[in-house]
Scaffold this motif. Structure first.
Motif, short mmCIF file in Angstrom:
data_model
loop_
_atom_site.label_atom_id
_atom_site.label_comp_id
_atom_site.label_asym_id
_atom_site.label_seq_id
_atom_site.Cartn_x
_atom_site.Cartn_y
_atom_site.Cartn_z
N GLY A 191 0.74 -1.30 -0.17
CA GLY A 191 0.04 -0.06 0.08
C GLY A 191 0.93 1.23 -0.05
N TRP A 192 2.05 1.24 0.75
CA TRP A 192 2.68 2.55 0.65
C TRP A 192 3.63 2.55 -0.53
CZ3 TRP A 192 3.46 6.71 3.21
CH2 TRP A 192 4.65 7.36 3.29
N THR A 193 4.10 1.43 -1.01
CA THR A 193 4.73 1.49 -2.25
C THR A 193 3.85 2.07 -3.23
OG1 THR A 193 6.07 -0.36 -1.90
CG2 THR A 193 5.98 0.35 -4.19
N ALA A 194 2.62 1.62 -3.44
CA ALA A 194 1.40 2.01 -4.50
C ALA A 194 1.24 3.85 -4.30
CB ALA A 194 0.15 1.22 -4.58
N LEU A 195 1.42 3.78 -2.99
CA LEU A 195 1.13 5.22 -2.65
C LEU A 195 1.94 6.44 -3.32
CD1 LEU A 195 -1.33 6.90 -1.08
CD2 LEU A 195 0.19 7.15 0.95
N LYS A 196 3.31 5.99 -3.10
CA LYS A 196 4.44 6.92 -3.64
C LYS A 196 4.30 6.81 -5.15
CE LYS A 196 7.63 4.60 -1.63
NZ LYS A 196 9.00 4.32 -1.02
N GLN A 197 4.28 5.53 -5.89
CA GLN A 197 4.12 5.42 -7.14
C GLN A 197 3.14 6.23 -8.07
OE1 GLN A 197 4.07 1.13 -7.71
NE2 GLN A 197 6.32 0.80 -7.54
N GLY A 198 1.82 6.19 -7.26
CA GLY A 198 0.61 7.04 -7.79
C GLY A 198 0.47 8.37 -7.50
N TRP A 199 1.06 8.75 -6.40
CA TRP A 199 0.52 10.20 -5.97
C TRP A 199 1.79 11.12 -5.77
CZ3 TRP A 199 -4.24 11.82 -5.32
CH2 TRP A 199 -5.36 10.78 -5.47
N THR A 200 2.91 10.48 -6.25
CA THR A 200 4.16 11.36 -6.34
C THR A 200 4.63 11.41 -7.44
OG1 THR A 200 5.88 9.83 -5.66
CG2 THR A 200 4.69 10.87 -3.99
N LYS A 260 8.02 11.70 -8.50
CA LYS A 260 9.21 11.11 -8.56
C LYS A 260 9.02 9.40 -8.61
CE LYS A 260 13.43 10.17 -6.22
NZ LYS A 260 14.27 10.47 -4.79
N GLY A 261 7.89 8.99 -7.83
CA GLY A 261 7.41 7.61 -7.81
C GLY A 261 6.89 7.34 -9.09
N ALA A 262 5.96 8.09 -9.80
CA ALA A 262 5.55 7.66 -11.20
C ALA A 262 6.56 7.70 -12.08
CB ALA A 262 4.47 8.85 -11.19
N GLU A 263 7.56 8.61 -12.11
CA GLU A 263 8.68 8.68 -13.04
C GLU A 263 9.51 7.51 -12.86
OE1 GLU A 263 10.58 12.43 -12.22
OE2 GLU A 263 9.14 13.65 -13.46
N ILE A 264 9.87 7.01 -11.85
CA ILE A 264 10.61 5.69 -11.36
C ILE A 264 10.07 4.66 -11.94
CG2 ILE A 264 11.50 4.29 -9.81
CD1 ILE A 264 12.27 6.64 -8.15
N LEU A 265 8.70 4.63 -11.85
CA LEU A 265 7.90 3.51 -12.36
C LEU A 265 7.90 3.51 -13.92
CD1 LEU A 265 6.16 1.17 -11.19
CD2 LEU A 265 4.17 2.43 -11.29
N GLY A 266 7.71 4.51 -14.65
CA GLY A 266 8.06 4.82 -15.63
C GLY A 266 6.89 3.88 -16.78
N ASP A 267 5.64 3.56 -16.20
CA ASP A 267 4.69 2.76 -17.02
C ASP A 267 3.11 3.35 -16.59
OD1 ASP A 267 2.64 1.00 -17.90
OD2 ASP A 267 4.03 -0.83 -17.42
N ASN A 268 2.55 4.07 -17.68
CA ASN A 268 1.23 4.88 -17.24
C ASN A 268 0.13 3.51 -16.70
OD1 ASN A 268 2.41 7.22 -17.78
ND2 ASN A 268 1.38 7.39 -20.01
N ARG A 269 0.28 2.41 -17.37
CA ARG A 269 -0.50 1.23 -16.94
C ARG A 269 -0.35 1.14 -15.33
NH1 ARG A 269 0.28 -3.92 -16.63
NH2 ARG A 269 2.15 -3.69 -17.93
N LYS A 270 0.81 0.96 -14.95
CA LYS A 270 1.01 0.59 -13.51
C LYS A 270 0.78 1.77 -12.71
CE LYS A 270 4.31 -3.47 -14.16
NZ LYS A 270 5.61 -3.93 -13.98
N VAL A 271 0.96 3.11 -13.16
CA VAL A 271 0.62 4.03 -12.30
C VAL A 271 -0.86 4.12 -12.19
CG1 VAL A 271 0.92 6.64 -12.36
CG2 VAL A 271 2.61 5.37 -13.20
N ARG A 272 -1.55 3.84 -12.98
CA ARG A 272 -3.04 4.00 -13.25
C ARG A 272 -3.32 2.80 -11.98
NH1 ARG A 272 -6.19 6.00 -17.20
NH2 ARG A 272 -4.31 5.75 -18.65
N ALA A 310 -1.52 1.70 -9.51
CA ALA A 310 -1.06 2.19 -8.12
C ALA A 310 -2.23 3.50 -7.59
CB ALA A 310 0.33 2.67 -8.28
N ILE A 311 -2.55 4.28 -8.42
CA ILE A 311 -3.43 5.45 -7.67
C ILE A 311 -4.89 4.49 -7.56
CG2 ILE A 311 -4.74 6.92 -8.68
CD1 ILE A 311 -2.80 7.87 -10.72
#
Length: 529
Positions: free
Chosen positions: A278-287, A289-301, A303-304
């Motif tokens: 849950g904490w990882t998804a929160l960083k990947q979806g809502w920050t 920097k986290g979204a840029e590191i993830l680098g995949d719009n599908r996974k960002v979606r 995570a949010i």
């Protein structure tokens, strides 16, 4: 030679095998009748004999489902509970399809199926026919429908599914309305990442609005006809009406118990994965920097959506537990997204990073340990009635045993009456009343006397005034105060009865044998809901 494990090479095949196997075990468990109905299950079954637009504490879906299965399988424990097994099968299948096919995470989908069969919350939901059982199905479908619609806003089917499960979910439990909040914050998250489609916003709003109106209309009509008792009851439990507000508003003594119950419902090892996921998804979806590191719009979606689906509801109940008593299962729908987040974390194989709590480490094989302990929990859960523990301190399920024995005792007492065909049954608590309706000889309608309690569904149904001159049997799980009973009957005789079940003892009950009912019935207008 391929050294990859079979569960990694064929996750769908392994997951399907788990679903089929666990479903068969659940069916066998129900068939064995190891556990008698819990009070709520018996009450929901009793609702099926009074089909209405809604009921005192819940919408009508649970009664519809039980009515359907008992029509096919009979008014038995197996018939009442079969819907829970079927809903568990649907839940696992939805997880497998939604996480595996739609979100393109097949190995995580397999882990989600494994977690669903090793977490106490979902284990109980798979055999006990409560409102959380159909609600979980509706909630998961709604989550994946929202995800599918946001990925391809032009498709119509996800919106149709969303509207349908919103209606059904509300008919199951008012908690489904929280999905509106999940979607609202999901839209904010997509907007912040510049991934929000206007078509999606418009259509998802329409689908949810239509579903909410369709689902709430029968409930609204019923409450309008019954002095809004259902809404008053929910407000009382939630601590938002005048009588329920705690003084002071925040209390810190309730939180430890509630938080501990959440860890117990999930188990400490899977709870660790859940919080990390849950904490990882929160960083990947809502920050950013986290979204840029993830680098995949599908996974960002993803995570949010998943972080919102978990943290919004779970966080609210954590906060509200400082104000009023929160029942452990109220946050159950947050774990629909939570189990997916935990499964993704398990797939990654670590909790706090590669150098901290590493699951593949020989020192702390937490992932394998969780599976082994989970399998033990699954087997224990489905053999509770056969375990050789005779006290509730060693086997808490003993409190769910004994009503089959009580049924025989009631039969014996009824036959000892001068006129067995003129005997009715009642209690002063809705749960015991519900079980009397199910387990008393011939499954007659039992009654619930109000000697000082909050209102219940039974206060809205018929009372036994037309049974003047009849005898009765009164059952209670606590010692009986005979004074109010003497106002209703010519004679009162009280006895204790220790129920038994297979290898041990069930709860002790107190029984009053009552003669010659005078036709009066206690009625109070306390306003307590």
């Amino acid at each position: 030679m391929n050294n990859t494990a079979i569960w990694q090479r064929h996750p769908y095949l392994v997951a399907a095998a788990i679903i089929v196997c666990t479903t068969c075990i659940r069916i066998a468990f129900l068939w064995s009748n190891q556990l008698d109905l819990v009070y709520d299950e018996a009450q929901y079954w009793d609702w099926t004999r009074h089909m209405q637009l809604s009921y005192y504490s819940k919408g009508p879906l649970i009664a519809w489902i039980i009515k359907g299965w008992t029509t096919l399988l009979g008014n038995t424990q197996f018939g009442v509970r079969f819907g829970a097994v079927f809903n568990s099968f649907l839940t696992q299948s939805i997880l497998l399809y939604g996480l595996g096919r739609m979100m393109k995470r097949p190995v995580a989908a397999l882990w989600a199926v494994i977690l669903a069969n090793t977490i106490p919350l979902f284990l109980a939901s798979g055999v006990l026919m409560t409102t959380d059982s159909p609600l979980l199905v509706c909630w998961l479908v709604a989550l994946f429908a929202v995800y599918a619609a946001s990925e391809n806003p032009e498709r119509k089917m996800p919106y149709v599914l969303l509207g349908a499960v919103m209606a059904l979910g509300i008919l199951a439990k008012y908690m489904m309305l929280a999905m509106v909040g999940v979607v609202f914050f999901y839209c904010i998250g997509l907007w912040r990442r510049q991934m929000l489609s206007k078509i999606f916003v418009k259509r998802v709003a329409i689908a949810m609005a239509v579903g909410t109106v369709v689902g709430f209309l029968p409930i609204l009509i019923w409450n309008l006809q019954n002095d809004w008792v259902g809404f008053r009851h929910v407000a009382k439990l939630a601590g938002v009406n005048k009588d329920a507000v705690a003084k002071p508003f925040f209390r810190f003594d309730r939180f430890p118990e509630y938080f501990g119950s959440q860890i117990g419902l999930i188990t400490p090892w899977w709870f660790a994965f859940l919080i990390f996921g849950g904490w990882t998804a929160l960083k990947q979806g809502w920050t950013k920097k986290g979204a840029e590191i993830l680098g995949d719009n599908r996974k960002v979606r993803q995570a949010i959506l998943l972080s919102t689906g978990f943290w919004m509801l779970w966080g609210f109940f954590i906060f509200w537990s400082f104000h009023t008593r929160i029942y452990p299962n109220w946050s159950a729908m947050s774990y629909a997204a939570g189990i997916i987040l935990a499964a993704i974390a398990v797939e990654q194989g670590h909790v706090w990073g590669k150098n901290a709590l590493v699951i593949r480490s020989k020192r702390i094989p937490l992932r394998k340990t969780g599976v082994v302990i989970g399998i033990v929990l699954f087997l224990v859960m489905h053999s509770l009635g056969e375990l050789p523990f005779r006290t509730r301190s060693f086997n808490p399920a003993m409190r769910l045993m004994g009503w089959t024995d009580m049924s025989s005792k009631l039969q014996e007492l009824t036959e000892s009456m001068p006129h067995p065909d003129k005997v009715f049954y009642f209690s002063d608590r809705y749960g015991v009343t519900a079980n009397l309706s199910f387990y008393a000889p011939g499954q007659p309608q039992a009654f619930c006397a109000d000697f000082g309690r909050r209102k219940a569904q039974y206060d809205l149904w018929e009372t036994p005034e037309d049974k003047t001159g009849w005898d009765a049997i009164f059952v209670r799980h606590k010692p009986i105060d005979v004074r109010p009973l003497k106002k209703l009957f010519e004679s009162v005789k009280v006895m204790e009865y220790q129920t038994t079940h297979t290898n041990g003892y069930g709860p002790k009950y107190y029984i009053a044998i009552l003669k010659n009912y005078n036709g009066e019935w206690p009625k109070r207008d306390s306003g307590s809901y």
